[in-house]
Design a protein around this motif. Structure first.
Motif, PDB file in Angstrom:
ATOM      1  N   THR A 126      27.814  36.400  89.921  1.00 38.17           N
ATOM      2  CA  THR A 126      26.882  35.652  89.079  1.00 38.17           C
ATOM      3  C   THR A 126      25.598  35.406  89.857  1.00 38.17           C
ATOM      4  O   THR A 126      25.629  34.816  90.937  1.00 38.17           O
ATOM      5  CB  THR A 126      27.488  34.305  88.645  1.00 38.17           C
ATOM      6  N   ASP A 127      24.479  35.852  89.310  1.00 43.60           N
ATOM      7  CA  ASP A 127      23.203  35.629  89.983  1.00 43.60           C
ATOM      8  C   ASP A 127      22.385  34.519  89.333  1.00 43.60           C
ATOM      9  O   ASP A 127      21.660  33.799  90.008  1.00 43.60           O
ATOM     10  CB  ASP A 127      22.387  36.924  90.056  1.00 43.60           C
ATOM     11  N   VAL A 128      22.495  34.367  88.020  1.00 42.49           N
ATOM     12  CA  VAL A 128      21.801  33.302  87.296  1.00 42.49           C
ATOM     13  C   VAL A 128      22.822  32.602  86.411  1.00 42.49           C
ATOM     14  O   VAL A 128      23.451  33.238  85.564  1.00 42.49           O
ATOM     15  CB  VAL A 128      20.657  33.857  86.422  1.00 42.49           C
ATOM     16  N   ARG A 129      23.003  31.312  86.609  1.00 42.99           N
ATOM     17  CA  ARG A 129      23.950  30.570  85.780  1.00 42.99           C
ATOM     18  C   ARG A 129      23.358  30.295  84.398  1.00 42.99           C
ATOM     19  O   ARG A 129      22.149  30.114  84.249  1.00 42.99           O
ATOM     20  CB  ARG A 129      24.305  29.240  86.427  1.00 42.99           C
ATOM     21  N   SER A 130      24.234  30.224  83.416  1.00 42.19           N
ATOM     22  CA  SER A 130      23.799  29.799  82.086  1.00 42.19           C
ATOM     23  C   SER A 130      23.523  28.303  82.119  1.00 42.19           C
ATOM     24  O   SER A 130      23.952  27.591  83.035  1.00 42.19           O
ATOM     25  CB  SER A 130      24.866  30.129  81.041  1.00 42.19           C
ATOM     26  N   ASP A 131      22.824  27.818  81.126  1.00 49.32           N
ATOM     27  CA  ASP A 131      22.439  26.405  81.076  1.00 49.32           C
ATOM     28  C   ASP A 131      22.612  25.925  79.643  1.00 49.32           C
ATOM     29  O   ASP A 131      21.658  25.836  78.874  1.00 49.32           O
ATOM     30  CB  ASP A 131      20.985  26.251  81.544  1.00 49.32           C
ATOM     31  N   SER A 132      23.847  25.628  79.284  1.00 56.24           N
ATOM     32  CA  SER A 132      24.150  25.280  77.892  1.00 56.24           C
ATOM     33  C   SER A 132      24.063  23.782  77.661  1.00 56.24           C
ATOM     34  O   SER A 132      24.202  22.972  78.581  1.00 56.24           O
ATOM     35  CB  SER A 132      25.552  25.777  77.525  1.00 56.24           C
ATOM     36  N   THR A 133      23.827  23.415  76.419  1.00 61.85           N
ATOM     37  CA  THR A 133      23.896  22.022  75.976  1.00 61.85           C
ATOM     38  C   THR A 133      24.798  21.997  74.755  1.00 61.85           C
ATOM     39  O   THR A 133      24.423  22.482  73.679  1.00 61.85           O
ATOM     40  CB  THR A 133      22.499  21.487  75.620  1.00 61.85           C
ATOM     41  N   VAL A 134      26.001  21.477  74.931  1.00 61.15           N
ATOM     42  CA  VAL A 134      27.003  21.516  73.863  1.00 61.15           C
ATOM     43  C   VAL A 134      27.582  20.122  73.650  1.00 61.15           C
ATOM     44  O   VAL A 134      27.566  19.276  74.559  1.00 61.15           O
ATOM     45  CB  VAL A 134      28.131  22.514  74.204  1.00 61.15           C
ATOM     46  N   PRO A 135      28.121  19.834  72.440  1.00 60.49           N
ATOM     47  CA  PRO A 135      28.655  18.501  72.161  1.00 60.49           C
ATOM     48  C   PRO A 135      29.765  18.067  73.101  1.00 60.49           C
ATOM     49  O   PRO A 135      29.902  16.878  73.398  1.00 60.49           O
ATOM     50  CB  PRO A 135      29.171  18.634  70.718  1.00 60.49           C
ATOM     51  N   LEU A 136      30.564  19.029  73.598  1.00 59.98           N
ATOM     52  CA  LEU A 136      31.666  18.657  74.482  1.00 59.98           C
ATOM     53  C   LEU A 136      31.173  17.980  75.763  1.00 59.98           C
ATOM     54  O   LEU A 136      31.864  17.141  76.335  1.00 59.98           O
ATOM     55  CB  LEU A 136      32.488  19.896  74.838  1.00 59.98           C
ATOM     56  N   GLN A 137      29.975  18.346  76.205  1.00 61.10           N
ATOM     57  CA  GLN A 137      29.425  17.695  77.399  1.00 61.10           C
ATOM     58  C   GLN A 137      29.178  16.211  77.137  1.00 61.10           C
ATOM     59  O   GLN A 137      29.533  15.352  77.951  1.00 61.10           O
ATOM     60  CB  GLN A 137      28.127  18.393  77.813  1.00 61.10           C
ATOM     61  N   ALA A 138      28.580  15.918  75.993  1.00 63.56           N
ATOM     62  CA  ALA A 138      28.326  14.516  75.652  1.00 63.56           C
ATOM     63  C   ALA A 138      29.632  13.752  75.462  1.00 63.56           C
ATOM     64  O   ALA A 138      29.767  12.601  75.905  1.00 63.56           O
ATOM     65  CB  ALA A 138      27.480  14.442  74.383  1.00 63.56           C
ATOM     66  N   LEU A 139      30.609  14.394  74.823  1.00 59.69           N
ATOM     67  CA  LEU A 139      31.901  13.729  74.614  1.00 59.69           C
ATOM     68  C   LEU A 139      32.584  13.449  75.945  1.00 59.69           C
ATOM     69  O   LEU A 139      33.207  12.393  76.127  1.00 59.69           O
ATOM     70  CB  LEU A 139      32.790  14.606  73.729  1.00 59.69           C
ATOM     71  N   TYR A 140      32.483  14.388  76.881  1.00 61.24           N
ATOM     72  CA  TYR A 140      33.061  14.176  78.211  1.00 61.24           C
ATOM     73  C   TYR A 140      32.412  12.973  78.886  1.00 61.24           C
ATOM     74  O   TYR A 140      33.098  12.096  79.430  1.00 61.24           O
ATOM     75  CB  TYR A 140      32.872  15.433  79.059  1.00 61.24           C
ATOM     76  N   LEU A 141      31.089  12.928  78.855  1.00 65.92           N
ATOM     77  CA  LEU A 141      30.377  11.851  79.537  1.00 65.92           C
ATOM     78  C   LEU A 141      30.659  10.492  78.907  1.00 65.92           C
ATOM     79  O   LEU A 141      30.656   9.462  79.586  1.00 65.92           O
ATOM     80  CB  LEU A 141      28.876  12.132  79.519  1.00 65.92           C
TER      81      LEU A 141
END
Length: 715
Positions: A599-614
């Protein structure tokens, strides 16, 4: 689908893909015809030049040669760079760039109060000398070399020794090892001693974990080995040369001058290499224990250990045979049968462990490679190992403007000679690729936007002269990564603010390819997790030990019941156990890389699961509680506590409107809790600990700080 129809469909698809590629902006545009495939005129294959920094109209802005290259392009378009970032912003930015952690309030205050023009350069030097630097930049390299603690076969068997390679990477960055030497050790560390007296150092053997970690694809030892070698070749090409080589396994590369002969010439080098076997579901049989691991012990000591282990194995087998016979003849004496059964169980367990360990017990092992019987490989027609073509002598690819012939000694694999060829200062790709990776992590995007593909299908550089200047500087300064960090971080280009009001520049260059401002970036998964622990006062910065894998005798995983585990730890995320099939729940949610591929460039997603986790996960709640207790214990008044909390989490002081909002939030929480809480400092309450309602209010406030957008981004 019938064969003719399928062939026609594939042909049409290829035309569409090529047309789409050639229409893409800022991408390579190859000419039609065979010449475009075999041409040596492509920029990446040309010798690295040593350009002089250009003259500019506003030299007062320049603080580094880098700035002249950047400013010259801006001035050519009548654009202007952004203003210098505020001191607090710069400090937070450089701390995350070099260590992956925020500055402490004390470090913030010390930087604010230092008026010296050399203050920032001193901070850079201090951070480069910190052990945290190697952990941060080692993780970047681990992305590229697809690091994992498991083999990737159907049962995904653990490799407890893989961590030694991880530690080699971290230690190499901290020691500022010459990048050329870093390359050579990962490809041929076990062979470097052949160029001087003595045996290879243990860390040089461990370094070849780069090759050993090539992914496995089946259940039996070395099944589908051609795919493992393919992974080793592709990762070598992408990591060190910025070249994709996998396509040439079946046919000449369609877009780069890499032929099937090039591919199988390198294939022969790795086919002449012994790869270790980590085990799989066939591990149940003693015939399929671990093999090929390299002992990290001097030869004379190893000989004694090996002989003692062999003798013990023979003794155990004889003892098991004897005990089995005695157990059969004792049907009438239950006590004796039980005693014999216990002794038999222990003997079988010890034998099983010795068979599975892959070396004498007590001798440290490396998941590493070694030379095997040299062989020149035949072309595999259409990539099928059973369909053999002409035999190809071992050599390097001939596509890069350098001679491909290697002076491989009789009986050697050729890995050392390939490593020297890649790390040679005349190689047009090696230095360019690495300085581009460093630039990418400091500026948010590489000068070449495809960091592992400098071929005809990759991006062309936005600043080609600057790229060559950096590559030349890199080699002339002993391939020192720390020298490159200093050069980039002390530039006016890197120190620009991320917020720039100039609408003209935004219209001309919305992607900021010309570097007219700094690019705001979200933290990576590891930096988010580490920062939460760090701010909460819970991050364990001591060296991490082995992962708590089960004992060898209990390894019974299969493709239907593969190894799966998550070992929680308060150490830095770089030390977490990384699986190939089972991904870490937090790290994968925030876009950590897939360990199955480079992997040279990571993806940068914004998804609802991130907010639910936090909002809901106990990890976040635990760190918020720790931060709250830290603030309550260290500060006396409500305002002081709020200022401390913001300095810890956001690396800045809160504004007056923010203070008002926080006070209102705390008061409303106390009222909602029913008891009103007790906002008085400990001294006013005779040293009593804050009551539960007050701690809950501050925990909620701390969670706001830890989950705010500002915590996750660096300006």
């Amino acid at each position: 689908m019938k064969a003719k129809a399928k062939a026609k469909w594939v042909s049409r698809l290829g035309v569409v893909l090529v047309a789409t590629h050639l229409a893409a902006p800022h991408r390579a545009r190859a000419a039609s015809g065979a010449e475009s495939v075999t041409s040596r005129s492509w920029w990446a294959f040309q010798p690295v030049s040593a350009p002089e920094p250009p003259q500019v109209r506003t030299p007062a802005w320049v603080s580094s040669p880098i700035d002249r290259f950047v400013l010259a392009q801006l001035e050519a378009r009548d654009l202007h760079p952004a203003a210098r970032a505020e001191p607090e912003v710069l400090l937070r930015r450089v701390y995350f760039d070099l260590t992956g952690l925020p500055p402490t309030p004390g470090e913030l205050e010390a930087f604010r109060s230092d008026p010296s023009p050399a203050a920032f350069a001193r901070v850079v030097d201090q951070l480069l000398a910190s052990p945290r630097y190697g952990e941060r930049w080692g993780r970047h390299w681990m992305d590229v070399v697809r690091y994992a603690d498991t083999a990737g076969d159907n049962a995904d068997y653990p490799i407890p020794e893989a961590r030694r390679y991880r530690d080699f990477i971290i230690d190499s960055f901290n020691a500022d090892k010459s990048y050329a030497q870093f390359v050579r050790e990962q490809l041929a560390g076990d062979l470097l001693a052949g160029q001087g007296p003595g045996e290879p150092r243990p860390e040089q053997i461990v370094a070849t974990g780069f090759l050993a970690l090539a992914r496995r694809y089946a259940t039996a030892p070395f099944e589908f080995m051609h795919l493992t070698i393919e992974d080793a070749i592709e990762t070598t090409g992408r990591a060190f040369l910025g070249m994709t080589l996998r396509c040439a396994r079946c046919h000449d590369h369609k877009y780069d001058p890499v032929t099937k002969e090039d591919y199988y010439a390198v294939y022969g080098i790795f086919a002449s290499t012994r790869f270790p076997y980590a085990g799989s579901e066939e591990f149940q049989s003693k015939n399929f224990g671990r093999s090929g691991f390299v002992p990290l012990q001097p030869a004379d000591e190893l000989k004694q250990s090996t002989e003692a282990n062999h003798q013990r194995i023979e003794t155990l087998r004889a003892e098991i045979t004897r005990l089995e016979h005695e157990q059969e003849t004792a049907k009438t004496n239950e006590a004796l049968r039980k005693s014999l059964g216990d002794r038999l169980k222990n003997a079988r367990q010890e034998l099983k462990q010795r068979d599975r360990f892959g070396g004498p017990p007590g001798v440290p092992l490396a998941y590493a490679v070694a030379d095997a019987t040299p062989v020149n490989e035949a072309l595999q027609v259409r990539g099928e190992p059973a369909e053999r073509g002409a035999v190809v002598p071992r050599r390097a690819p001939c596509a890069l403007g350098l001679p491909g012939e290697l002076a491989i000694p009789s009986g050697a694999s050729g890995r050392l000679q390939l490593a020297d060829w890649i790390a040679h200062r005349a190689n047009p790709l090696t230095a360019r690729v690495m300085v581009n990776r460093i630039w990418q992590h400091h500026f948010g995007q590489g000068l070449v936007g495809t960091p592992s593909n400098f071929g005809l299908r990759g991006d062309v550089p936005t600043h080609p002269e600057l790229l060559d200047y950096l590559a030349t500087y890199f080699v002339e300064h002993g391939w020192s990564l720390k020298a490159m960090h200093r050069l980039m971080l002390n530039s006016a280009t890197w120190q620009q603010a991320s917020i720039a009001p100039e609408s003209t520049a935004r219209a001309v260059d919305p992607a900021n390819s010309l570097q007219w401002h700094h690019t705001r970036r979200r933290l990576e998964a590891e930096a988010i997790r580490d920062s939460m622990l760090f701010v909460a006062g819970a991050l364990d910065l001591t060296p991490a030990g082995p992962h708590p894998f089960p004992p060898f005798e209990d390894w019974n995983w299969t493709q239907h019941n593969p190894f799966k585990a998550v070992y929680e730890s308060d150490h830095r995320s770089v030390y977490l156990m990384t699986q190939r099939i089972q991904r870490h729940p937090f790290l994968s949610l925030f876009d950590a890389p897939d360990a199955n591929t480079s992997t040279d460039v990571r993806s940068d997603s914004t998804v609802p699961l991130q907010a639910l986790y936090l909002m809901n996960h106990p990890f976040v709640q635990t760190q918020a509680g720790r931060l709250a207790r830290r603030v309550l214990a260290q500060a006396q008044s409500e305002e002081t506590r709020l200022r401390l909390a913001c300095a810890l989490a956001w690396s800045r002081s809160p504004t007056d409107p923010e203070l008002t909002k926080f006070r209102t939030f705390l008061e409303q929480f106390r009222q909602a809790a029913g008891a009103g809480g007790n906002p008085d400092p400990p001294s006013a309450r005779n040293g009593k600990v804050p009551d539960k309602a007050e701690e809950a209010a501050w925990t909620s406030c701390a969670r706001v700080l830890l989950t705010a957008n500002e915590f996750f981004y660096v300006d």
